[in-house]
Design a protein around this motif. Structure first.
Motif, PDB file in Angstrom:
ATOM      1  N   LEU A  34       0.826  -1.208   0.000  1.00  0.00           N
ATOM      2  CA  LEU A  34       0.000   0.000   0.000  1.00  0.00           C
ATOM      3  C   LEU A  34       0.860   1.256   0.000  1.00  0.00           C
ATOM      4  O   LEU A  34       0.528   2.230  -0.684  1.00  0.00           O
ATOM      5  CB  LEU A  34      -0.953   0.005   1.199  1.00  0.00           C
ATOM      6  N   ASP A  35       1.959   1.242   0.735  1.00  0.00           N
ATOM      7  CA  ASP A  35       2.808   2.437   0.779  1.00  0.00           C
ATOM      8  C   ASP A  35       3.384   2.764  -0.596  1.00  0.00           C
ATOM      9  O   ASP A  35       3.400   3.929  -1.014  1.00  0.00           O
ATOM     10  CB  ASP A  35       3.919   2.271   1.815  1.00  0.00           C
ATOM     11  N   GLN A  36       3.808   1.762  -1.341  1.00  0.00           N
ATOM     12  CA  GLN A  36       4.329   2.007  -2.688  1.00  0.00           C
ATOM     13  C   GLN A  36       3.225   2.452  -3.640  1.00  0.00           C
ATOM     14  O   GLN A  36       3.429   3.314  -4.495  1.00  0.00           O
ATOM     15  CB  GLN A  36       5.007   0.752  -3.225  1.00  0.00           C
ATOM     16  N   ASN A  37       2.063   1.863  -3.477  1.00  0.00           N
ATOM     17  CA  ASN A  37       0.925   2.232  -4.306  1.00  0.00           C
ATOM     18  C   ASN A  37       0.563   3.699  -4.096  1.00  0.00           C
ATOM     19  O   ASN A  37       0.421   4.464  -5.055  1.00  0.00           O
ATOM     20  CB  ASN A  37      -0.260   1.322  -3.974  1.00  0.00           C
ATOM     21  N   LEU A  38       0.430   4.110  -2.845  1.00  0.00           N
ATOM     22  CA  LEU A  38       0.047   5.488  -2.564  1.00  0.00           C
ATOM     23  C   LEU A  38       1.160   6.465  -2.940  1.00  0.00           C
ATOM     24  O   LEU A  38       0.886   7.575  -3.396  1.00  0.00           O
ATOM     25  CB  LEU A  38      -0.336   5.640  -1.091  1.00  0.00           C
TER      26      LEU A  38
END
Length: 128
Positions: free
Chosen positions: A64-68
């Motif tokens: 999720l951190d990379q996605n956001l």
């Protein structure tokens, strides 16, 4: 008499179909050989309009951190990010807050929608 009416009707249909075919061929050639219009890049005379990205959040997921972060690293001149969630206790908000500190130049807003009143909760989070 009836033969002449049928002949005239057939000739009128043939003429109108031939004219239509010629117009279609002209349009097809104009489309095929038209020069492409330049796409505005945001540089030069035509600035690109600002855009808003809407991203619903609900819990944590893998990467999720990379996605956001990919939203923050957009190659676009002016944009803002709006994240929607049900309440402030969503664990995904910790990632958003860390990214806000990392990218202070990006306008970021968080909206809280409460419990969903519709069948699709993620969409409901962005309706406010």
């Amino acid at each position: 008499m009836v033969g002449r009416v049928l002949l005239f009707t057939a000739l009128a249909g043939l003429l109108s179909c031939t004219i239509y075919l010629l117009l279609v061929l002209i349009a097809a050639f104009r489309f095929r050989f038209a020069l492409p219009k330049p796409v505005p890049s945001g540089e030069g005379d035509v600035p690109l309009p600002p855009v808003t990205f809407l991203k619903p959040l609900r819990g944590l997921e893998p990467l999720l951190d990379q996605n956001l972060e990919s939203f923050y690293r957009q190659d676009y001149p002016r944009f803002e990010l709006i994240f929607g969630t049900r309440d402030g206790s969503d664990p995904a908000l910790q990632i958003v807050e860390a990214l806000r500190r990392k990218y202070p130049e990006v306008t970021t807003r968080i909206i809280f929608s409460g419990e969903p009143a519709c069948p699709h909760p993620k969409v409901h989070a962005l309706t406010y």
